[in-house]
Write an enzyme that holds these catalytic residues in place. Structure first.
Site, mmCIF file in Angstrom:
data_model
loop_
_atom_site.group_PDB
_atom_site.id
_atom_site.type_symbol
_atom_site.label_atom_id
_atom_site.label_comp_id
_atom_site.label_asym_id
_atom_site.label_seq_id
_atom_site.Cartn_x
_atom_site.Cartn_y
_atom_site.Cartn_z
ATOM 1 N N GLY A 44 0.763 -1.241 0.000
ATOM 2 C CA GLY A 44 0.000 0.000 0.000
ATOM 3 C C GLY A 44 0.790 1.286 0.000
ATOM 4 O O GLY A 44 0.354 2.285 -0.557
ATOM 5 N N GLU A 99 4.083 4.559 5.658
ATOM 6 C CA GLU A 99 2.862 3.751 5.670
ATOM 7 C C GLU A 99 1.771 4.471 4.892
ATOM 8 O O GLU A 99 1.766 5.701 4.820
ATOM 9 C CB GLU A 99 2.443 3.516 7.128
ATOM 10 C CG GLU A 99 1.246 2.624 7.327
ATOM 11 C CD GLU A 99 1.411 1.197 6.835
ATOM 12 O OE1 GLU A 99 1.495 1.008 5.605
ATOM 13 O OE2 GLU A 99 1.413 0.273 7.658
ATOM 14 N N ASP A 103 -4.478 2.497 11.011
ATOM 15 C CA ASP A 103 -5.847 2.211 11.435
ATOM 16 C C ASP A 103 -5.778 1.678 12.862
ATOM 17 O O ASP A 103 -5.722 2.452 13.810
ATOM 18 C CB ASP A 103 -6.494 1.227 10.460
ATOM 19 C CG ASP A 103 -7.996 1.142 10.609
ATOM 20 O OD1 ASP A 103 -8.546 1.655 11.603
ATOM 21 O OD2 ASP A 103 -8.640 0.539 9.728
ATOM 22 N N PHE A 152 -14.278 2.914 4.980
ATOM 23 C CA PHE A 152 -13.368 2.046 4.239
ATOM 24 C C PHE A 152 -12.837 2.804 3.025
ATOM 25 O O PHE A 152 -13.555 3.042 2.072
ATOM 26 C CB PHE A 152 -14.062 0.755 3.809
ATOM 27 C CG PHE A 152 -13.080 -0.316 3.476
ATOM 28 C CD1 PHE A 152 -12.586 -0.442 2.187
ATOM 29 C CD2 PHE A 152 -12.613 -1.168 4.455
ATOM 30 C CE1 PHE A 152 -11.650 -1.414 1.873
ATOM 31 C CE2 PHE A 152 -11.684 -2.146 4.157
ATOM 32 C CZ PHE A 152 -11.200 -2.273 2.862
ATOM 33 N N VAL A 153 -11.556 3.203 3.094
ATOM 34 C CA VAL A 153 -10.949 4.001 2.033
ATOM 35 C C VAL A 153 -10.028 3.156 1.162
ATOM 36 O O VAL A 153 -9.368 2.231 1.647
ATOM 37 C CB VAL A 153 -10.190 5.230 2.599
ATOM 38 C CG1 VAL A 153 -11.162 6.233 3.189
ATOM 39 C CG2 VAL A 153 -9.153 4.834 3.632
ATOM 40 N N ASP A 159 -6.073 -0.797 -0.754
ATOM 41 C CA ASP A 159 -6.850 -1.760 -1.518
ATOM 42 C C ASP A 159 -8.017 -2.336 -0.739
ATOM 43 O O ASP A 159 -8.115 -2.179 0.476
ATOM 44 C CB ASP A 159 -5.955 -2.931 -1.939
ATOM 45 C CG ASP A 159 -5.637 -3.866 -0.775
ATOM 46 O OD1 ASP A 159 -5.934 -5.069 -0.872
ATOM 47 O OD2 ASP A 159 -5.092 -3.399 0.252
#
EC number: 2.4.2.8
Length: 181
Positions: A44, A99, A103, A152-153, A159
């Site tokens: 990510g 990063e 979360d 939820f991004v 992803d």
């Protein structure tokens, strides 16, 4: 087209690039003469790391780790697993972890402890996105691009089940996309 799965755009490509430039200037000052090891967390963080490191005007080295606590889920499993470790010895090095999003914080707390155990000179975190509402451990990034709500991004490296990483912006995924699986 994958855009049909996006409820709304939270952060545009232009906003991301401007923030990368701003953070790059701060990191240039912080790491001047320190030759930091910039550690990207796969997969990510790759787009953010690429844009960010082009904005850091000092000597640095790059390496990558693949660390996960998600798998294909939308909620952290709680178990941190190293899939790919660093190729570089961190002892005595100034580590900058890059990063995509913080979360739960479990993965980064684990990495900070790991690098300290491996005798890094310093460990700092830069994240594109911070989702403080999702935190279950006490960890804060030293540099934050944007705070995001507890939604939820996806996009710009983030992803859902390995898709949507290629979107050039951060968007909120429609709930019906992930609730149907």
């Amino acid at each position: 087209m994958i855009e049909k799965d996006i409820e709304k755009v939270l952060i545009s490509k232009e906003e991301i690039l401007a923030k990368s430039a701003e953070l790059g200037k701060q990191l240039t000052e912080e790491y001047q003469g320190k030759n930091p090891l910039v550690v990207g967390i796969l997969k990510g963080a790759v787009p953010f790391m690429a844009d960010l490191t082009r904005e850091i005007n000092t000597y640095l080295e790059l390496d990558f780790m693949d660390v996960s606590s998600y798998g294909n889920a939308t909620v952290s499993s709680g178990e941190v697993k190293i899939v790919k470790d660093l190729d570089t010895n961190v002892e005595g090095r100034h580590i900058l972890i890059v990063e995509d999003i913080i979360d739960s914080g479990r993965t980064l707390a684990y990495l900070v402890d790991l690098f300290r155990y491996r005798k890094a000179a310093s460990v700092k975190i830069v994240t594109l996105l911070d989702k403080p509402e999702g935190r279950v451990v006490d960890i804060k990034a030293d540099y934050v691009g944007f705070d995001v709500p507890n939604e939820f991004v996806v996009g710009y490296g983030l992803d859902y089940a390995e898709t949507y990483r290629n979107l050039p912006y951060i968007g909120v995924l429609k709930p019906e996309v992930y609730e149907s699986n």
